[in-house]
Design a protein around this motif. Structure first.
Motif, short mmCIF file in Angstrom:
data_model
loop_
_atom_site.label_atom_id
_atom_site.label_comp_id
_atom_site.label_asym_id
_atom_site.label_seq_id
_atom_site.Cartn_x
_atom_site.Cartn_y
_atom_site.Cartn_z
N THR A 119 0.87 -1.46 -0.05
CA THR A 119 0.08 -0.04 -0.13
C THR A 119 0.82 1.25 0.33
O THR A 119 1.84 1.39 0.84
N GLU A 120 0.42 2.19 -0.77
CA GLU A 120 1.03 3.27 -0.87
C GLU A 120 0.90 4.18 0.41
O GLU A 120 -0.14 4.46 1.08
N LEU A 121 2.17 4.79 1.25
CA LEU A 121 2.00 5.44 2.42
C LEU A 121 2.59 6.52 2.38
O LEU A 121 3.68 6.89 1.61
N ASN A 122 2.01 7.45 3.13
CA ASN A 122 2.72 8.94 3.15
C ASN A 122 2.55 9.27 4.87
O ASN A 122 1.66 9.42 5.46
N HIS A 123 3.73 9.69 5.07
CA HIS A 123 4.03 10.17 6.59
C HIS A 123 5.31 10.95 6.78
O HIS A 123 6.36 10.47 6.15
N GLU A 124 5.16 12.07 7.39
CA GLU A 124 6.51 12.59 7.47
C GLU A 124 7.61 12.06 7.96
O GLU A 124 8.81 12.31 7.65
N LYS A 125 7.45 11.01 8.92
CA LYS A 125 8.66 10.30 9.48
C LYS A 125 9.03 9.14 8.69
O LYS A 125 9.92 8.52 9.01
N LEU A 126 8.22 8.79 7.56
CA LEU A 126 8.45 7.45 7.05
C LEU A 126 9.78 7.76 6.09
O LEU A 126 9.73 8.58 5.49
N LEU A 127 10.41 6.53 6.15
CA LEU A 127 11.74 6.69 4.90
C LEU A 127 11.24 5.84 3.78
O LEU A 127 11.05 4.65 4.07
N SER A 128 10.75 6.46 2.86
CA SER A 128 10.41 5.85 1.58
C SER A 128 11.15 5.47 0.70
O SER A 128 11.98 6.14 0.07
#
Length: 352
Positions: A119-128
């Protein structure tokens, strides 16, 4: 990509045996019988060899949770649905998981990496760092291409390098991926030559019936893909996972930068076995934090030649066992820096 991996592994140096010998000698001058602190003394000597310092200060500690999904979940090998993976990633990022709680207690930072979540994830702390939206079903063919497996290794090493540049001195391996005990067992089976029935465990707590099915799934995946045991990258590609490759790369990258790595549970240990198979010198930088309740973890640690610091009957993953072991690393460092010698304490005889 192979050239990049080779450059990383070529930077992994043997431990500093001179400093290790000095550390062992110094431990015997402390106000205790020689060897009486057991594994803490062995740990202090290993840390000295890794860091090149007799009294290292490993103040900045990072738990790296690699997250990825697995196509083999289609085969019904987990007690939890695949949707839990992205949900738990958000939980990590919001600080609500067990590893977050234990890391706060230990003064460690938690970094969550999306290396293969479906799943595509978006979060300011996530290392994508997503390489693919979950692996393919390894029962029907390779889980990844060889290039994707190499990319997962290099990505893990790059994350290690990035965190070292930010001051990290000590790493803990963590993971999240519903179904990931199945590819971990497949990797262990191929690289060790053990039968799937010896290495497949219950993971998140499957029933006897599902456990039998899980063993059959691993057997079928190995038969269909015929991974080559002498080529760990082939094994990782055919029956592995993005987060397993990411952790193997993290271990290699940490070792290349002279940083110790606390290995968590069964999945992390499977990644450690991949890292060792790629570069045996990396093993010296690994510390087995605990032996988990997963059936074959003790066998996997034996295969690695690592001796766990703790036995807590844990089987959560996430890096939880590794984080608990941070307190023991701190203890070993403090013994070296704070404990009195016989001479400084004015105790005669050199023994107690």
């Amino acid at each position: 990509m192979m050239d990049t991996l080779h450059r990383i592994t070529s930077d992994i140096k043997p431990l500093n045996t001179k400093v290790q010998a000095e550390t062992a000698a110094y431990l015997d001058t402390l106000t205790k019988p020689p060897g009486s602190l057991g594994k803490l003394e062995s740990l202090a000597i290993q840390l000295a060899g890794i860091t090149g310092q007799m009294k290292p200060t490993l103040a900045k500690k990072s738990v790296v949770v690699m997250a990825g999904d697995h196509g083999v979940c289609e085969e019904g090998i987990s007690a939890f649905p695949a949707e839990v993976t992205p949900q738990m990633v958000i939980n990590f990022l919001n600080g609500g998981a067990a590893v977050n709680v234990l890391a706060r207690q230990a003064g460690a930072d938690v970094h969550c990496v999306d290396i293969g979540v479906a799943t595509e994830l978006n979060h300011e702390k996530l290392l994508s760092r997503n390489i693919g939206r979950g692996t393919a079903n390894m029962v029907k063919g390779p889980a990844m291409t060889r290039e994707e497996a190499l990319q997962s290794l290099v990505t893990g090493a790059e994350v290690a390098a990035e965190l070292v540049s930010q001051g990290t001195q000590l790493f803990v391996t963590g993971e999240m991926g519903i179904g990931n005990t199945t590819p971990s067992a497949a990797i262990f089976s191929v690289l060790s030559g053990r039968q799937p029935s010896e290495v497949v465990g219950r993971g998140t707590g499957v029933t006897d019936e599902r456990l039998s099915h899980k063993i059959q799934v691993v057997e079928q995946a190995i038969q269909v893909n015929a991974p080559q045991a002498e080529d760990p990258i082939d094994v990782l590609a055919k029956v592995g996972g993005y987060e397993i490759g990411g952790l193997a790369g993290l271990i290699l990258g940490a070792a290349a930068h002279g940083c110790p790595v606390l290995i968590d549970g069964f999945i992390s240990s499977a990644a450690a076995l991949v890292a060792k198979s790629i570069c045996p010198e990396a093993l010296s930088y690994m510390i087995a934090s605990h032996v988990s309740h997963e059936q074959a973890h003790v066998l996997l640690l034996e295969e690695l030649g690592l001796h766990p610091m703790l036995q807590m009957d844990m089987r959560l993953g996430e890096g939880t066992g590794g984080v608990l072991c941070l307190h023991l690393v701190e203890a070993a460092c403090r013994i070296m820096s704070e404990m009195a010698t016989f001479e400084s304490a004015g105790i005669s005889g050199g023994a107690v």
